[in-house]
Design an enzyme around this catalytic site. Structure first.
Site, short mmCIF file in Angstrom:
data_model
loop_
_atom_site.label_atom_id
_atom_site.label_comp_id
_atom_site.label_asym_id
_atom_site.label_seq_id
_atom_site.Cartn_x
_atom_site.Cartn_y
_atom_site.Cartn_z
N LYS A 84 -8.53 10.06 9.66
CA LYS A 84 -8.35 8.70 10.17
C LYS A 84 -9.32 8.38 11.32
O LYS A 84 -9.43 9.14 12.27
CB LYS A 84 -6.92 8.53 10.68
CG LYS A 84 -5.85 8.85 9.65
CD LYS A 84 -5.76 7.77 8.62
CE LYS A 84 -4.76 8.12 7.53
NZ LYS A 84 -4.77 7.17 6.43
N GLU A 118 -3.18 -0.44 -8.59
CA GLU A 118 -3.95 0.74 -8.19
C GLU A 118 -3.06 1.97 -8.24
O GLU A 118 -1.91 1.93 -7.80
CB GLU A 118 -4.50 0.57 -6.77
CG GLU A 118 -5.10 1.85 -6.19
CD GLU A 118 -5.97 1.65 -4.96
OE1 GLU A 118 -6.71 0.64 -4.92
OE2 GLU A 118 -5.91 2.47 -4.05
N HIS A 136 -9.91 5.44 0.00
CA HIS A 136 -8.88 5.32 1.04
C HIS A 136 -9.37 5.96 2.34
O HIS A 136 -10.31 6.75 2.33
CB HIS A 136 -7.59 6.02 0.60
CG HIS A 136 -6.82 5.23 -0.41
ND1 HIS A 136 -5.48 5.41 -0.63
CD2 HIS A 136 -7.21 4.25 -1.26
CE1 HIS A 136 -5.07 4.59 -1.58
NE2 HIS A 136 -6.11 3.88 -1.98
N ASP A 141 0.82 -1.21 0.00
CA ASP A 141 0.00 0.00 0.00
C ASP A 141 0.86 1.26 0.00
O ASP A 141 1.87 1.33 0.70
CB ASP A 141 -0.90 -0.04 1.25
CG ASP A 141 -2.03 0.96 1.17
OD1 ASP A 141 -2.27 1.52 0.07
OD2 ASP A 141 -2.69 1.19 2.20
N HIS A 142 0.44 2.24 -0.76
CA HIS A 142 1.12 3.53 -0.81
C HIS A 142 2.62 3.40 -1.05
O HIS A 142 3.43 3.98 -0.32
CB HIS A 142 0.84 4.34 0.47
CG HIS A 142 -0.49 5.05 0.40
ND1 HIS A 142 -0.66 6.18 -0.34
CD2 HIS A 142 -1.68 4.74 0.91
CE1 HIS A 142 -1.92 6.57 -0.26
NE2 HIS A 142 -2.57 5.70 0.48
ZN ZN Z 1 -4.42 6.84 0.50
#
Ligand code: ZN
Length: 508
Positions: free
Chosen positions: A326, A284, A358, A174-175
């Site tokens: 978050k 992605e 996200h 991820d990221h």
């Molecule tokens: Zn993100």
């Protein structure tokens, strides 16, 4: 241990069978779904003094290949859940290896920072038609938790084996922001790559005045400009029945300046790495970590250019209108979000990929919109909220530890804000010493407290005392291992609320 040897002996002698074992699993600290018969051996997972092990009984290739300590006169082994054994497991039980998502229109990322949440997640997703990405960590999360991709993937493989989950799961690097990070995740066997293009976005172009904009734009190679102008400038594109997009000059120049390098970067990563991998990988592109929303023409431009470069996207994460902070609900204008999200969805549909949401944890007010507009065609990522449910276990089972952890988190908040942007404010909470234990549990439902605990996880886990011992980490892990059923239960309830909110249907 003696009990375990006893049942091992009985199993080998045929005095009891697998059904008997399953029925009585709990009294032996044995995971009932983890019992398998394969290639002449019986295998199951068992918890010995808080640590899970694999037991292999009966001679054969599996007994030979797994490493561990022999028991029962060399006719069995107790094996650690280490990386070597994880590889053996994935080879002999292919369903424990991650896959690209081939079948499900809905997928959900369930980041498990502690490596303990996946069994709870699996128990939940078994009831839904959804593809879970059980292994999902960013480099930032790896650094803050002191883990690596091997450990993250191994934890998911053992959870899948433990719960006998054979429907397939994904592993998302991820990221990731560079060639070497993507390569590392692919080499570890990850099946989804989320390329974070932030470092290649030129956000300064957002604020340029007309003249400066034209000047900066004129510095781009003339042939590149000409080609792009031919394709987009003053042209109108129809997307579905409801959306037409026109590239007017100023807007066009701005989009080119902001996104052109990011498009080249994503295209190069796809060409050099993703498309070279033999098995399928879900790719992605994420452009969500910006201070400005992704405009609708910008999204169209990116999608169209990536397609021209033969990049096959599985998902794309734009930055939507409003705030996705978050661990708390959506902040922003719902009507504006609805229209904006619908337009992003139309573009994704037109170019044959799905929208990825996200920071999808706890966005309960917009879940029904996401579910309804996409009719289930989306990817949604959660991570920190699973850590918060772990904190809920701590609050329920050791309020003193929770009090210590929370006080520490408040103290370290400013440091953690270097990694994460939140509004969470300790000054909005009453002083900790004035809060009674029974009210402290409720902190997990308070938005300021949630955010404070959410972003300080790395500092909490890595804090050591003067003798080099972890201050919290071991106590947190021990407690979660002692109360793993409670953690499963909290995750089931909390992530279950996500799936229900997104209007996913339970399997019949
Ligand atoms: Zn993100």
């Amino acid at each position: 241990m003696e009990k375990l040897l006893g049942i091992g002996e009985d199993l080998l002698a045929g005095k009891i069978n697998i059904d008997d074992l399953k029925r009585e699993a709990h009294q032996y600290n044995l995971y009932p779904e983890s019992i398998y018969k394969k290639d002449g051996s019986i295998l199951f997972m068992v918890k010995l003094k808080r640590t899970r092990h694999l037991v292999v009984l009966g001679k054969g290739v599996l007994l030979d290949e797994f490493e561990g300590d022999y028991i029962l006169s060399n006719s069995g082994k107790i094996c650690p859940l280490n990386n070597f054994n994880s590889k053996v497991l994935r080879r002999h039980f292919p369903f424990t290896a991650p896959l690209a998502n081939r079948t499900n229109k809905t997928s959900i990322g369930l980041g498990d920072r502690l490596g303990l949440a996946s069994p709870g997640h699996i128990k939940l997703v078994k009831e839904y038609d959804v593809f879970p990405v059980l292994a999902q960590q960013s480099i930032r999360e790896l650094n803050l938790t002191g883990r690596d991709y091997k450990e993250v993937l191994d934890a998911a493989s053992w959870a899948v084996f433990q719960e006998n989950y054979q429907s397939g799961y994904g592993a998302d690097g991820d990221h990731l922001k560079s060639f070497s990070e993507v390569k590392m995740a692919l080499d570890c066997g990850f099946t989804m790559i989320t390329l974070d293009c932030s470092d290649f976005l030129d956000s300064s172009a957002n604020h340029l005045k007309e003249e400066e904009l034209a000047e900066r734009y004129s510095m781009i190679d003339k042939s590149v400009r000409n080609e792009l102008e031919d394709r987009y400038l003053n042209k109108t594109f129809l997307v579905g029945e409801d959306l037409d997009i026109t590239f007017e000059e100023l807007d066009f120049m701005r989009i080119v300046l902001i996104y052109l390098d990011a498009i080249s970067f994503a295209s190069e990563i796809y060409r050099e790495l993703i498309s070279q991998v033999e098995k399928r990988v879900d790719f992605e592109v994420s452009i969500d970590e910006t201070s400005f929303p992704t405009s609708i023409p910008a999204h169209f431009f990116i999608a169209s250019e990536l397609q021209r470069n033969d990049v096959k996207l599985k998902t794309l994460a734009p930055r939507f209108l409003g705030e996705f902070q978050k661990g708390i609900d959506y902040i922003g204008d719902m009507e504006a979000f609805k229209e904006n999200f619908y337009q992003h969805f139309l573009i994704a549909k037109r170019f044959g990929y799905k929208i990825s949401v996200h920071s999808g944890s706890d966005k309960f007010t917009i879940f029904p919109l996401v579910g309804d507009i996409t009719q289930g065609e989306f990817h949604l990522k959660t991570a920190g909220t699973n850590w918060l449910e772990a904190m809920r276990v701590i609050a329920h089972k050791d309020i003193h530890l929770f009090r210590e952890v929370f006080a520490f988190a408040v103290k370290k908040l400013e440091k953690a804000k270097a990694y994460y942007h939140i509004d969470g404010d300790p000054d909005k909470l009453p002083p900790l010493r004035d809060i009674r234990d029974e009210d402290l549990v409720g902190f997990l439902d308070n938005k300021d407290a949630r955010q404070i605990l959410h972003i300080t996880y790395g500092l909490i886990l890595e804090e050591k005392d003067s003798s080099g011992k972890y201050v919290f980490k071991d106590r947190i892990y021990n407690l979660l291992k002692d109360y793993e059923n409670l953690y499963d239960e909290f995750l089931n309830k909390h992530i279950g609320r996500h799936l229900e909110g997104l209007m996913l249907e339970r399997l019949g």
